[in-house]
Design a protein around this motif. Structure first.
Motif, mmCIF file in Angstrom:
data_model
loop_
_atom_site.group_PDB
_atom_site.id
_atom_site.type_symbol
_atom_site.label_atom_id
_atom_site.label_comp_id
_atom_site.label_asym_id
_atom_site.label_seq_id
_atom_site.Cartn_x
_atom_site.Cartn_y
_atom_site.Cartn_z
ATOM 1 N N SER A 195 10.681 2.722 9.569
ATOM 2 C CA SER A 195 11.478 3.864 9.103
ATOM 3 C C SER A 195 11.588 3.872 7.582
ATOM 4 N N LEU A 196 10.443 3.788 6.947
ATOM 5 C CA LEU A 196 10.426 3.661 5.486
ATOM 6 C C LEU A 196 10.926 4.920 4.801
ATOM 7 N N LYS A 197 11.607 4.703 3.686
ATOM 8 C CA LYS A 197 12.174 5.780 2.882
ATOM 9 C C LYS A 197 11.571 5.734 1.477
ATOM 10 N N THR A 231 10.138 2.406 -2.363
ATOM 11 C CA THR A 231 9.023 2.208 -3.287
ATOM 12 C C THR A 231 9.402 1.146 -4.315
ATOM 13 N N ALA A 232 8.609 0.081 -4.364
ATOM 14 C CA ALA A 232 8.925 -1.035 -5.248
ATOM 15 C C ALA A 232 7.776 -2.036 -5.208
ATOM 16 N N GLY A 247 0.822 -1.204 0.000
ATOM 17 C CA GLY A 247 0.000 0.000 0.000
ATOM 18 C C GLY A 247 0.849 1.243 0.000
ATOM 19 N N LEU A 248 0.213 2.356 0.331
ATOM 20 C CA LEU A 248 0.882 3.662 0.354
ATOM 21 C C LEU A 248 1.164 4.040 1.801
ATOM 22 N N VAL A 299 4.365 -1.450 -2.996
ATOM 23 C CA VAL A 299 4.548 -0.571 -1.837
ATOM 24 C C VAL A 299 5.048 0.772 -2.353
ATOM 25 N N ALA A 300 4.383 1.836 -1.954
ATOM 26 C CA ALA A 300 4.782 3.178 -2.349
ATOM 27 C C ALA A 300 5.021 4.002 -1.080
ATOM 28 N N VAL A 301 6.176 4.649 -1.012
ATOM 29 C CA VAL A 301 6.527 5.474 0.146
ATOM 30 C C VAL A 301 6.557 6.922 -0.317
ATOM 31 N N SER A 302 5.673 7.714 0.211
ATOM 32 C CA SER A 302 5.588 9.117 -0.208
ATOM 33 C C SER A 302 6.550 9.968 0.615
ATOM 34 N N SER A 303 7.116 10.963 -0.049
ATOM 35 C CA SER A 303 8.086 11.843 0.635
ATOM 36 C C SER A 303 7.393 13.043 1.260
#
Length: 112
Positions: free
Chosen positions: A81-83, A87-88, A10-11, A108-112
């Motif tokens: 502590s996702l960065k 995102t992958a 997910g996001l 999985v998407a990690v927004s900044s």
């Protein structure tokens, strides 16, 4: 036939946490997680070896933890502590009876 089913993608925001799960149709010792970011090759993230030892990519040491529930034939990946570079598409991979098996992947998407 071996089937691997991932869930939990997910996001999430930078610094957040997410847990992925991979349920196998049979009991498998050698099983773990890989990821593939856009434009990159698939890479190892964390893995259980046949003796129960684990391996991690240097980039996730101290932040990700692989665990398993043998009663459920399920392997988990706790990601803290996702960065944004995390995102992958995350894939579950396993080696069973001299063959290699893959799940369908979970985004999985990690927004900044």
């Amino acid at each position: 036939q071996v089937q691997l089913v991932e869930s939990g993608g997910g996001l999430v925001q930078t610094g957040g946490s997410l847990r992925l799960a991979c349920a196998a149709s049979v009991s498998i010792n050698r099983m773990g997680w890989y990821r593939q970011a856009p434009g990159n090759q698939r890479e190892l993230v964390a893995f259980f070896h046949s003796g129960g030892s684990t391996s991690y990519a240097d980039s996730v040491l101290g932040r990700f933890t692989i665990s398993r529930d043998n009663a459920k034939n399920t392997v988990y990946l706790q990601r803290n502590s996702l960065k944004p570079e995390g995102t992958a598409v995350y894939y579950c991979g396993a080696y069973y009876s001299s063959s290699e098996y893959w799940g369908q992947g979970t985004q999985v998407a990690v927004s900044s």
